[in-house]
Scaffold this active site. Structure first.
Site, PDB file in Angstrom:
ATOM      1  N   HIS A   1       5.759  -7.808   5.393  1.00 46.62           N
ATOM      2  CA  HIS A   1       5.014  -6.531   5.035  1.00 46.62           C
ATOM      3  C   HIS A   1       3.785  -7.120   3.793  1.00 46.62           C
ATOM      4  O   HIS A   1       4.315  -7.786   3.072  1.00 46.62           O
ATOM      5  CB  HIS A   1       5.735  -5.433   4.418  1.00 46.62           C
ATOM      6  CG  HIS A   1       6.454  -4.728   5.622  1.00 46.62           C
ATOM      7  ND1 HIS A   1       7.500  -5.201   6.181  1.00 46.62           N
ATOM      8  CD2 HIS A   1       6.060  -3.610   5.896  1.00 46.62           C
ATOM      9  CE1 HIS A   1       7.714  -4.345   7.326  1.00 46.62           C
ATOM     10  NE2 HIS A   1       6.940  -3.347   7.172  1.00 46.62           N
ATOM     11  N   PRO A   2       2.670  -6.498   3.964  1.00 44.87           N
ATOM     12  CA  PRO A   2       1.917  -6.541   2.876  1.00 44.87           C
ATOM     13  C   PRO A   2       2.063  -6.004   1.607  1.00 44.87           C
ATOM     14  O   PRO A   2       2.669  -4.961   1.802  1.00 44.87           O
ATOM     15  CB  PRO A   2       0.521  -6.101   3.732  1.00 44.87           C
ATOM     16  CG  PRO A   2       0.785  -4.949   4.136  1.00 44.87           C
ATOM     17  CD  PRO A   2       2.361  -5.402   4.850  1.00 44.87           C
TER      18      PRO A   2
ATOM     19  N   SER B   1      -0.894  -0.745   9.400  1.00 46.86           N
ATOM     20  CA  SER B   1      -0.822  -0.652   7.649  1.00 46.86           C
ATOM     21  C   SER B   1      -2.033  -0.022   7.053  1.00 46.86           C
ATOM     22  O   SER B   1      -2.193   0.406   5.969  1.00 46.86           O
ATOM     23  CB  SER B   1      -0.634  -2.050   7.352  1.00 46.86           C
ATOM     24  OG  SER B   1       0.772  -2.408   7.441  1.00 46.86           O
TER      25      SER B   1
ATOM     26  N   GLU C   1      -2.207   3.585   7.196  1.00 47.42           N
ATOM     27  CA  GLU C   1      -0.966   4.166   6.204  1.00 47.42           C
ATOM     28  C   GLU C   1      -1.410   4.022   4.879  1.00 47.42           C
ATOM     29  O   GLU C   1      -1.274   4.911   4.101  1.00 47.42           O
ATOM     30  CB  GLU C   1       0.410   3.304   6.618  1.00 47.42           C
ATOM     31  CG  GLU C   1       1.114   3.629   7.842  1.00 47.42           C
ATOM     32  CD  GLU C   1       1.855   2.555   8.669  1.00 47.42           C
ATOM     33  OE1 GLU C   1       2.342   2.792   9.589  1.00 47.42           O
ATOM     34  OE2 GLU C   1       2.239   1.607   7.734  1.00 47.42           O
ATOM     35  N   GLN C   2      -1.951   2.857   4.423  1.00 47.58           N
ATOM     36  CA  GLN C   2      -2.371   2.671   2.964  1.00 47.58           C
ATOM     37  C   GLN C   2      -3.573   3.705   2.731  1.00 47.58           C
ATOM     38  O   GLN C   2      -3.668   4.219   1.694  1.00 47.58           O
ATOM     39  CB  GLN C   2      -2.722   1.279   2.811  1.00 47.58           C
ATOM     40  CG  GLN C   2      -1.491   0.546   2.675  1.00 47.58           C
ATOM     41  CD  GLN C   2      -1.611  -1.010   2.076  1.00 47.58           C
ATOM     42  OE1 GLN C   2      -2.147  -1.229   1.084  1.00 47.58           O
ATOM     43  NE2 GLN C   2      -0.640  -1.756   2.221  1.00 47.58           N
TER      44      GLN C   2
ATOM     45  N   PHE D   1       7.041  -5.140  -2.502  1.00 44.46           N
ATOM     46  CA  PHE D   1       7.608  -3.883  -2.344  1.00 44.46           C
ATOM     47  C   PHE D   1       6.985  -3.153  -1.093  1.00 44.46           C
ATOM     48  O   PHE D   1       5.961  -2.935  -0.805  1.00 44.46           O
ATOM     49  CB  PHE D   1       6.670  -3.178  -3.674  1.00 44.46           C
ATOM     50  CG  PHE D   1       7.032  -1.720  -3.882  1.00 44.46           C
ATOM     51  CD1 PHE D   1       8.135  -1.450  -4.216  1.00 44.46           C
ATOM     52  CD2 PHE D   1       5.990  -0.639  -3.292  1.00 44.46           C
ATOM     53  CE1 PHE D   1       8.400   0.086  -4.686  1.00 44.46           C
ATOM     54  CE2 PHE D   1       6.381   0.662  -3.411  1.00 44.46           C
ATOM     55  CZ  PHE D   1       7.513   1.032  -4.311  1.00 44.46           C
TER      56      PHE D   1
ATOM     57  N   ALA E   1       7.415   3.687   2.734  1.00 49.56           N
ATOM     58  CA  ALA E   1       6.550   4.528   3.761  1.00 49.56           C
ATOM     59  C   ALA E   1       5.924   5.295   2.896  1.00 49.56           C
ATOM     60  O   ALA E   1       6.427   6.372   2.281  1.00 49.56           O
ATOM     61  CB  ALA E   1       7.736   5.075   4.558  1.00 49.56           C
ATOM     62  N   VAL E   2       4.571   5.059   2.985  1.00 46.95           N
ATOM     63  CA  VAL E   2       3.517   5.853   2.035  1.00 46.95           C
ATOM     64  C   VAL E   2       2.826   7.139   2.801  1.00 46.95           C
ATOM     65  O   VAL E   2       2.404   7.849   2.109  1.00 46.95           O
ATOM     66  CB  VAL E   2       2.396   4.808   1.668  1.00 46.95           C
ATOM     67  CG1 VAL E   2       3.092   3.811   0.762  1.00 46.95           C
ATOM     68  CG2 VAL E   2       1.692   4.291   2.789  1.00 46.95           C
TER      69      VAL E   2
END
Length: 176
Positions: A74-75, A91, A94-95, A126, A129-130
């Site tokens: 994961h980034p 990603s 999501e971000q 870290f 789930a954002v």
């Protein structure tokens, strides 16, 4: 959460089709899909909830080493990969959805400090789930989770990764 049927139904796919369609649910970790398929899929896994549970069980039952590989795939949140545009499409969405692409310079500096402190303590990025969250809640979670033990945090990261997978599967079921 939705309980939508996935089309085509996962239980009807051969291994190659299944991995092609669902191998990217877990960031850079198609082995989760492959092992889930090899364990056998029934009609119960034809919904986003059912498939998420089966894939999540595969990851939860994996060795700590394999779990760490998935976590490390994961980034960083609001990290250099995001700035450079090197994230997977999922990603990136999501971000951005959590407003991480709109951080002030001070917030970016705080993310960088927290990312570094977290990696120093745990040896992996870290993961959260954002979706449905915002950068303020994410920063608060970051600081709270820095207090966890190594074992607690690996478990928490795996739970969060399984939540991400469920959300990704829900999106696929609703956005056919």
């Amino acid at each position: 959460m939705h309980d939508n049927t996935l089309i085509p139904r996962p239980s009807t796919l051969d291994l190659s089709e299944f991995v092609t369609r669902f191998g990217d649910i877990y960031e850079h970790s198609p082995w989760v899909a492959k092992l889930t398929w090899e364990r056998g899929l029934q009609a119960a896994q034809d919904t986003s909830a059912g498939l998420a549970e089966a894939m999540g069980r595969t990851l939860r039952e994996a060795s700590p080493e394999r779990q760490l590989e998935v976590i490390r795939a994961h980034p960083d949140l609001a990290g250099k990969a995001a700035i450079a545009g090197d994230l997977t499409d999922d990603s990136t969405r999501e971000q951005a959805g959590a407003g991480l692409d709109q951080c002030t310079p001070e917030e970016m500096a705080r993310f960088e400090r927290l990312n570094a402190a977290y990696k120093e303590k745990f040896g992996f990025p870290f993961v959260m789930a954002v979706k449905g969250s915002d950068r303020h809640a994410i920063l608060a979670a970051f600081e709270a989770r820095l207090e966890n033990s190594q074992q607690e945090e690996r478990r928490t990261a795996i739970e969060q990764i399984n939540r991400i997978a469920r959300l990704r599967l829900d999106d696929r079921a609703t956005n056919r």
